[in-house]
Design an enzyme around this catalytic site. Structure first.
Site, PDB file in Angstrom:
ATOM      1  N   GLU A  66       0.888  -1.426  -0.088  1.00 18.05           N
ATOM      2  CA  GLU A  66       0.110   0.084   0.081  1.00 18.05           C
ATOM      3  C   GLU A  66       1.015   1.358   0.045  1.00 18.05           C
ATOM      4  O   GLU A  66       0.611   2.187  -0.746  1.00 18.05           O
ATOM      5  CB  GLU A  66      -0.910  -0.048   1.009  1.00 18.05           C
ATOM      6  CG  GLU A  66      -1.966  -0.933   1.071  1.00 18.05           C
ATOM      7  CD  GLU A  66      -1.744  -2.329   1.262  1.00 18.05           C
ATOM      8  OE1 GLU A  66      -0.746  -2.675   2.061  1.00 18.05           O
ATOM      9  OE2 GLU A  66      -2.725  -3.308   1.214  1.00 18.05           O
ATOM     10  N   HIS A 135      -9.137  -6.272   9.797  1.00 22.08           N
ATOM     11  CA  HIS A 135      -9.982  -6.124   8.717  1.00 22.08           C
ATOM     12  C   HIS A 135     -11.211  -5.251   8.561  1.00 22.08           C
ATOM     13  O   HIS A 135     -11.902  -5.052   7.620  1.00 22.08           O
ATOM     14  CB  HIS A 135     -10.090  -7.205   7.682  1.00 22.08           C
ATOM     15  CG  HIS A 135      -8.930  -8.038   7.178  1.00 22.08           C
ATOM     16  ND1 HIS A 135      -7.981  -8.671   8.188  1.00 22.08           N
ATOM     17  CD2 HIS A 135      -8.326  -8.156   5.905  1.00 22.08           C
ATOM     18  CE1 HIS A 135      -7.119  -9.032   7.348  1.00 22.08           C
ATOM     19  NE2 HIS A 135      -7.307  -8.909   6.144  1.00 22.08           N
TER      20      HIS A 135
END
Lengths: 330, 314
Positions: A66, A135
């Protein structure tokens, strides 16, 4: 203008396709978004359509890094490209915080307006189903804390469509958060090349006179359910969908509170220090004389998201939790 | 010019005209000068970290606006909102000016990505320090640069110190050019003190990258004569006076002067005249910069967004 019933996910995809077709500068990058078609299938079919059939490098599968691909998107955006970066879940954007906060958000300012960063960072934010502690984050409050970013959290398929198109055309970095629980909800969507929803405008989704329920993203739907239940017992609740956190339309919220004299803010994020706390604080500060009761808050439990479905449901605010808060208001 | 400019910045810092952190390029000038000479002005992209005064000066930026920015004045490139570490001149293709060690390396790859996306033959140079060469995001950038054949040259300026920590105390492998090898990126270790040699190497590599549309990694060996930043007053904590003196002999400017003299390319008088001219020029730049007004308080809200103002007030 044409109207059709679309799921939140399909509305998003339709907006994305239209913007890619409209502007050669728009491209999409992220993990598993191309050949695999996206973990939540928002980019379904796009790799085939653009990269294969049109031989156009528009849908870019990235390594699982990321910070790196977000930084690449930022650099590209500084030259005028318009990247749409998908975070597989917004929880993973934590890895890219340095790029988002230290870089993207500051570039227009640090360059004295010489450069803009017209990029969108989008993805599912909030709890899905048993994805557990790493998550399931709702991070919109973190991002809305940071000047230089715009942060939106649409609740309806219409807003998914029209706010996404707006986000792509915005010259500033936009965090576009989609609660995973919303992807399958359906609604009538007016479509068209220039159906755009400008940011900084809240909307009243249901009018009422006794109480204002203020929320964004999936919690809007929880509030609508609560309003139905309250109607059965003769209480008329107004539901305000904030939808844009930064910029924030306080005026629409205040107008509602001035009418109903009571407010509860509902948000899925951790209750303590979440963006709902900011909204509640502003109502208290600016509408004190209009309030007949302290501003109520319903937020997620202040714990990491557990795996067990039973415990997970404990954490996420539901209609019962909001009803309890209504009773507390007296 | 860079040397005198940076000397003057140091003076301005000591005078209290420059605040915060400031990092001068003294001793490392040959690297930026030599590499920039190989680029197409106004076309190729350059990005670096916070030791960023030299590149814009070479790339045609207005030196008054650079120094005014360093002094935080409204006449600066960012109207005093960037400062020494954040100089940008986008029109001249200089993309800053970044304060997070290693954080700008994917942006450099992103500039090259944009050139490839648009099918332009621009080359991007992304400078970073030996300290930044350990950053995870740098390795991520190398991987994607190689994966997507991005026309970017990563130049690790190995000045032997990551702030105050010597190379062998921060890098497991001190041969930093090897950072590119696992990704199949052509990589070399080169001198960064002999400007003519630097220029020759730079032309060779820039041309190769432009032609082959692939990334390149160069470790340039130079030396930071100054401290890490202007606030670094304890250089003896990480290196000896003797070492500094020894390295001063590598001074790229003295070296060039010696070369010009020995080859009868320039007379001592001419050289002196140039030095005097540069000093006068830098004085004039300083005067103009220091006379640039401080920003007005209301300017604090400008440029947070391109199309709206942020909320105001405390």
């Amino acid at each position: 203008m044409p109207t059709q019933e679309l799921s939140y996910r399909d509305a998003l995809r339709m907006a994305l396709v239209e913007e890619i077709d409209r502007d050669q500068n728009v491209f999409v990058m992220g993990e598993d978004i191309g050949r695999y078609q996206g973990t939540f299938r928002v980019t379904e079919g796009l790799f085939q359509k653009y990269n294969v059939e049109q031989n156009d490098w528009r849908i870019i599968d990235t390594p699982i890094v990321e910070p790196g691909f977000t930084g690449i998107a930022i650099g590209a955006a500084m030259t005028g490209l318009r990247p749409v970066v998908e975070m597989m879940t917004m929880s993973f954007s934590i890895l890219a915080l340095d790029q988002i906060i230290n870089h993207a958000a500051k570039i227009h300012y640090m360059t004295g307006g010489q450069s803009t960063v017209p990029m969108v960072i989008r993805g599912p934010g909030g709890a899905a189903k048993q994805l557990s502690a790493q998550h399931s984050h709702s991070l919109e409050g973190w991002y809305a804390h940071c000047p230089g970013l715009k942060v939106v959290a649409p609740a309806t398929p219409q807003d998914a469509y029209s706010m996404f198109k707006q986000a792509v055309r915005d010259d500033n970095p936009v965090i576009f958060t989609e609660n995973p629980g919303l992807y399958t909800i359906k609604g009538e969507v007016t479509t068209g090349p220039d159906v755009l929803q400008p940011f900084g405008k809240a909307q009243v989704l249901r009018e009422g006179k006794d109480l204002s329920l203020v929320a964004y993203s999936r919690m809007v739907h929880v509030c609508l359910e609560v309003a139905d239940r309250l109607a059965e017992v003769g209480i008329s609740a107004e539901v305000v969908d904030v939808r844009s956190l930064l910029p924030l339309d306080t005026e629409t919220i205040y107008q509602s509170v001035r009418k109903t004299n009571r407010a509860i803010v509902v948000y899925e994020d951790w209750k303590s220090g979440g963006f709902g706390a900011e909204i509640a604080s502003r109502i208290s500060e600016d509408c004190f004389d209009d309030l007949d009761a302290p501003v109520g808050r319903v937020g997620g439990l202040n714990v990491p998201m557990p795996y067990s479905r039973v415990l997970e449901l404990e954490c996420i605010p539901n209609a019962d939790d909001v009803m309890a808060a209504v009773r507390k208001l007296g | 010019m860079i040397r005198r400019f940076e000397d003057k910045c140091n003076i301005a810092y000591r005078q209290g005209l420059v605040g915060g952190y400031m990092h001068v390029y003294i001793g490392m000038e040959a690297t930026a000068v030599g590499w920039n000479a190989a680029l197409k002005p106004g076309w190729d992209y350059v990005i670096t970290a916070y030791r960023d005064h030299a590149q814009p000066l070479i790339m045609g930026s207005d030196p008054v606006k650079v120094m005014a920015e360093i002094m935080g004045r409204s006449g600066g490139y960012s109207f005093g909102k960037g400062g020494s570490m954040h100089i940008y001149d986008i029109e001249n293709c200089f993309f800053g000016g970044w304060g997070i060690v290693g954080g700008h390396t994917p942006l450099g790859a992103g500039l090259a990505f944009a050139a490839k996306y648009r099918k332009e033959d621009r080359v991007t140079i992304c400078y970073l320090g030996d300290g930044a060469s350990n950053a995870g995001v740098f390795f991520e950038s190398l991987n994607m640069a190689a994966l997507w054949d991005l026309p970017v040259i990563f130049i690790i300026e190995n000045n032997e110190f990551a702030m105050g920590t010597r190379l062998e105390y921060h890098a497991a492998d001190t041969q930093l050019y090897k950072r590119g090898e696992p990704f199949g990126i052509k990589s070399e270790r080169l001198d960064g003190m002999d400007v003519l040699q630097v220029k020759a190497d730079a032309e060779r590599i820039v041309n190769w990258v432009r032609e082959n549309q692939k990334p390149y990694l160069v470790e340039v060996m130079n030396y930071r004569f100054a401290g890490h930043g202007a606030a670094d007053n304890d250089r003896q904590l990480y290196r000896t006076k003797e070492e500094e003196d020894e390295n001063t002999k590598r001074d790229p400017i003295a070296r060039l002067e010696k070369y010009l003299t020995e080859n009868n390319l320039m007379t001592a008088e001419k050289m002196e005249a140039i030095n005097v001219e540069i000093e006068e020029r830098v004085e004039a730049i300083y005067e103009e910069a220091v006379n640039s007004p401080h920003p007005e308080p209301h300017e604090v809200y400008a440029h947070v967004y391109s199309d709206m103002e942020p909320e105001k007030g405390h």
